[in-house]
Design an enzyme around this catalytic site. Sequence first.
Site, mmCIF file in Angstrom:
data_model
loop_
_atom_site.group_PDB
_atom_site.id
_atom_site.type_symbol
_atom_site.label_atom_id
_atom_site.label_comp_id
_atom_site.label_asym_id
_atom_site.label_seq_id
_atom_site.Cartn_x
_atom_site.Cartn_y
_atom_site.Cartn_z
ATOM 1 N N CYS A 131 0.815 -1.401 -0.063
ATOM 2 C CA CYS A 131 -0.237 0.354 -0.225
ATOM 3 C C CYS A 131 0.690 1.194 0.260
ATOM 4 C CB CYS A 131 -0.756 0.512 1.102
ATOM 5 S SG CYS A 131 -1.958 1.718 1.512
ATOM 6 N N CYS A 134 -0.454 4.299 2.462
ATOM 7 C CA CYS A 134 0.535 3.981 3.452
ATOM 8 C C CYS A 134 1.478 4.326 3.651
ATOM 9 C CB CYS A 134 -0.531 2.970 3.820
ATOM 10 S SG CYS A 134 -1.526 2.000 3.395
ATOM 11 N N ASP A 135 2.005 3.889 3.337
ATOM 12 C CA ASP A 135 3.263 3.318 4.075
ATOM 13 C C ASP A 135 3.917 4.062 2.810
ATOM 14 O OD1 ASP A 135 2.872 1.585 5.775
ATOM 15 O OD2 ASP A 135 3.247 0.042 3.937
#
Length: 317
Positions: A131, A134-135
């Site tokens: 992701c 997200c990261d």
Amino acid sequence: MRNVIIVGSGCAGNTAAVYAARANLKPLVVTGYEPGGQLSLTTLVENFPGFPEGINGPELVENIKKQAESFGAEYMNGTVIEADLSKRPFRLNVDGEWQETRTLIIASGASARWLGLPNEQKLIGHGVSSCATCDGFFYRGKKIMVIGGGDSAMEEASFLTRFGSEVTVVHRRDEFRASKIMLERARANPKIKWLTNTVVDDVLDVEKGVVTGVRLKNTKNGHTWEQEVDGFFVAIGHIPNTKVFEGQIELDPDGYIVSKGGARTSVTGVFHAGDVQDRVYRQAITAAGMGCMAAMEAERFLEAEDHQRNLPVPPVA
Ligand code: NAP
């Protein structure tokens, strides 16, 4: 026995719960092993209508849950490990506890597909990710690699150029499944490098507990080499969470539920919502819309059934 059980607590499942609860059906939501679904893995959602400043994914999905609970939806933490849809009431085994329901809404979503490398799972959260949203932030000024040749890989690679010093796309063929526009956009980005006809042998280094590099192989000439990398993003598609329903409702060859129009599945009384059926749009708003449709169809189905039951038996001629 329940009127409605909703399997999955992402945007689709929670929205179905809002509608079903508001229709006084007292739905039970089985959260699944990824409560909150894909939204719980994202940061800012900028394209969900109604939030001009954007809203964080986890907050959005939690808000929908709260809304459903305020109308009487119940939540049960757990995963469906077995299902019997062969007759009604439908039966679901949730971590060893059987639940019965008159209708079922499957909103169990789709999970990221992994490459299956020996060290991949050991380094998740330590450089391996599925992701970018997200990261990506953690890889400011670092070397990033994205695996895949579809739209997800193009989107993630383009997004990750905001953070990384360089982003290398690794694809196993030299033709891309990605749409022309997304491929062209990525190709026009000077920060993106390309390695085609290349597969990943493994990701390194488990002993250090963090991603330091990868071992790659050229599929044309068999040449293998190691390359330094800090962030390893796998973007090779998703797997619909339908294993437990295999052989009971119609699924396509990739495991996605086959829609029979609206939110209907091949089993009367079982409805679908969200990414478990939708391989095209896969947006929070489309999942929410399908959740609404599934709940309305379940409600109408139950109403028609109750109405039929209450009809006087026609006199014998
Ligand atoms: P996808 O289109 O199925 O592409 C998956 C890619 O991963 C393919 O290039 C495939 O290679 C590669 N791959 C699969 N298994 C692999 C393995 N074991 N090892 C190495 N490579 C592997 O999946 P997606 O990119 O997630 O897209 C799914 C759907 O969502 C598509 O319909 C897409 O258009 C849509 N989508 C749209 C947007 C957007 O419009 N903003 C963004 C993301 C996704 P091969 O090509 O060799 O099979």
